[in-house]
Design a protein around this motif. Structure first.
Motif, mmCIF file in Angstrom:
data_model
loop_
_atom_site.group_PDB
_atom_site.id
_atom_site.type_symbol
_atom_site.label_atom_id
_atom_site.label_comp_id
_atom_site.label_asym_id
_atom_site.label_seq_id
_atom_site.Cartn_x
_atom_site.Cartn_y
_atom_site.Cartn_z
ATOM 1 N N ARG A 195 0.854 -1.191 0.000
ATOM 2 C CA ARG A 195 0.000 0.000 0.000
ATOM 3 C C ARG A 195 0.887 1.236 0.000
ATOM 4 N NH1 ARG A 195 -2.284 0.739 4.466
ATOM 5 N NH2 ARG A 195 -4.014 2.093 3.969
ATOM 6 N N ALA A 196 0.457 2.216 -0.766
ATOM 7 C CA ALA A 196 1.280 3.419 -0.912
ATOM 8 C C ALA A 196 0.359 4.616 -1.099
ATOM 9 C CB ALA A 196 2.204 3.260 -2.116
ATOM 10 N N GLY A 229 -9.370 12.159 5.905
ATOM 11 C CA GLY A 229 -9.820 13.067 6.953
ATOM 12 C C GLY A 229 -8.636 13.946 7.320
ATOM 13 N N PRO A 230 -8.804 14.831 8.299
ATOM 14 C CA PRO A 230 -7.690 15.716 8.670
ATOM 15 C C PRO A 230 -6.428 14.915 8.998
ATOM 16 C CG PRO A 230 -9.718 16.360 9.783
ATOM 17 C CD PRO A 230 -10.014 15.067 9.079
ATOM 18 N N GLY A 231 -5.300 15.364 8.420
ATOM 19 C CA GLY A 231 -4.028 14.689 8.688
ATOM 20 C C GLY A 231 -3.942 13.293 8.099
ATOM 21 N N SER A 232 -4.632 13.065 6.992
ATOM 22 C CA SER A 232 -4.701 11.690 6.465
ATOM 23 C C SER A 232 -3.348 11.159 5.968
ATOM 24 C CB SER A 232 -5.726 11.593 5.338
ATOM 25 O OG SER A 232 -5.320 12.381 4.245
ATOM 26 N N ALA A 233 -2.434 12.036 5.557
ATOM 27 C CA ALA A 233 -1.124 11.546 5.088
ATOM 28 C C ALA A 233 -0.423 10.809 6.233
ATOM 29 C CB ALA A 233 -0.270 12.707 4.585
ATOM 30 N N LEU A 234 -0.453 11.414 7.395
ATOM 31 C CA LEU A 234 0.172 10.780 8.566
ATOM 32 C C LEU A 234 -0.555 9.489 8.933
ATOM 33 C CD1 LEU A 234 2.436 11.249 10.557
ATOM 34 C CD2 LEU A 234 0.843 12.528 12.009
ATOM 35 N N LEU A 235 -1.881 9.543 8.868
ATOM 36 C CA LEU A 235 -2.670 8.343 9.203
ATOM 37 C C LEU A 235 -2.346 7.197 8.249
ATOM 38 C CD1 LEU A 235 -6.172 9.907 10.002
ATOM 39 C CD2 LEU A 235 -4.420 9.091 11.606
ATOM 40 N N HIS A 236 -2.248 7.504 6.962
ATOM 41 C CA HIS A 236 -1.939 6.446 6.000
ATOM 42 C C HIS A 236 -0.520 5.914 6.226
ATOM 43 C CE1 HIS A 236 -5.391 8.093 3.381
ATOM 44 N NE2 HIS A 236 -5.744 6.914 3.852
ATOM 45 N N ARG A 258 1.076 5.883 9.082
ATOM 46 C CA ARG A 258 1.052 5.093 10.320
ATOM 47 C C ARG A 258 0.441 3.710 10.103
ATOM 48 N NH1 ARG A 258 -0.982 9.474 14.637
ATOM 49 N NH2 ARG A 258 1.013 10.494 15.010
ATOM 50 N N ASP A 259 -0.489 3.656 9.138
ATOM 51 C CA ASP A 259 -1.111 2.369 8.783
ATOM 52 C C ASP A 259 -0.176 1.484 7.972
ATOM 53 O OD1 ASP A 259 -3.491 2.860 9.912
ATOM 54 O OD2 ASP A 259 -4.608 3.173 8.043
#
Ligand SMILES: Nc1nc2c(ncn2[C@@H]2O[C@H](COP(=O)(O)OP(=O)(O)OP(=O)(O)O)[C@@H](O)[C@H]2O)c(=O)[nH]1
Ligand SMILES: C=C(OP(=O)(O)O)C(=O)O
Length: 264
Positions: free
Chosen positions: A165-166, A192-199, A201-202
């Motif tokens: 995943r990327a 959602g807000p801050g989704s780059a970090l969330l992705h 972190r996932d």
């Protein structure tokens, strides 16, 4: 070689891009213009120029123009087999369907991530049926009016090579403009807000650590984004509307000439 399935969410056009409202041009002037001139969006016939709903018309028009330019670029990518649009908007359904996208209702009606999961399920079903779109599933918003198919192809190719995943962060670095799940990996969107970090972190990998894809990063949320997309080279529908309506410094433009031509 099989290509990718792209899932593109589109909010009801009148509700989309609410952060752009403050920069939109005088609705009355545009309504007058469209009443007297050619309508570049046949799908909106009958809506432009209705007394009292000029703002809604302009808003729907710019959201639709951006979606049309985005989906045109998506469908133009060599690595893309199919674009599944998730929307409850009838005008977007008709116009994007005409371009060649498969449009499905936003059945969950539970926000962006639910819409994307549903679109990914539809894409998987279609792939199981016709064998197309099996290289992977990726989500791309309908607000990338400067998108170049070559930038998308480069990102999908990089994701294929990684086999993981990327994602591509937006130009500000905080949001996400592309999330890609090669092969049978699940998309698992966390927009959602801050989704780059969330992705990240996932476990999704940031494709821009080795790729330069400016047109894929520049989404349009705010007035400042409008200037940024202009400098990248807008798609024709968005360019037509912005040239009429908003000057390059983001200020409202003067009333357009009633006879000004529109080239789509
Ligand atoms: N189908 C569907 N699409 C959505 C939903 N929420 C957002 N989108 C779409 O997802 C993409 C990215 O969304 P945003 O950048 O937040 O755009 P937006 O919600 O139109 O903009 P704002 O109103 O300014 O927040 C755009 O193509 C939106 O139309 C939703 O609940 N359902
Ligand atoms: C929807 C997103 O971004 P934005 O609304 O900032 O475009 C996101 O990145 O999750």
């Amino acid at each position: 070689m099989t290509g990718w399935s792209i899932v593109t969410p589109v909010k009801p056009l009148g509700l989309a891009k609410s952060r752009l409202r403050a920069t939109l041009p005088a609705a009355a002037a545009l309504s007058a213009y469209y009443l007297s001139g050619p309508d570049p969006f046949g799908a909106l016939d009958g809506d432009f120029g209705l007394p009292g709903d000029g703002d809604a018309d302009w808003h729907a028009a710019i959201a639709l123009a951006m979606a049309l330019d985005t989906v045109t670029a998506l469908l133009g990518a060599v690595r893309v087999d199919r674009v599944v649009v998730v929307t409850d908007d009838p005008v977007a359904t008709a116009a994007l369907g005409d371009l060649g996208a498969v449009c499905v209702r936003d059945a969950p009606a539970d926000g962006l991530n639910a819409a994307l999961r549903q679109g990914a399920s539809v894409a998987a079903l279609l792939s199981a049926t016709d064998g197309r779109g099996r290289a992977g599933t990726a989500s791309v918003g309908a607000d990338l009016p400067a998108l170049k198919s070559t930038d998308l192809d480069a990102a999908l190719r990089a994701a294929e090579r990684l086999g993981a995943r990327a994602f591509v962060p937006d130009a500000t670095g905080t949001g996400t403009t592309l999330l890609a799940a090669p092969g049978r990996l699940a998309l698992e969107p966390a927009y959602g807000p801050g989704s780059a970090l969330l992705h990240a972190r996932d476990g999704a990998l940031d494709l821009t650590s080795s790729l330069v894809v400016p047109s894929l990063r520049q989404d349009v949320d705010t007035a400042a984004d409008l200037d940024a997309v202009r400098s990248l080279g807008l798609g024709p529908r968005t360019a037509a509307l912005l040239e009429i309506g908003v000057s390059s410094d983001g200020q409202k433009a003067p009333t357009p000439a009633r006879t000004a031509p529109i080239h789509i």
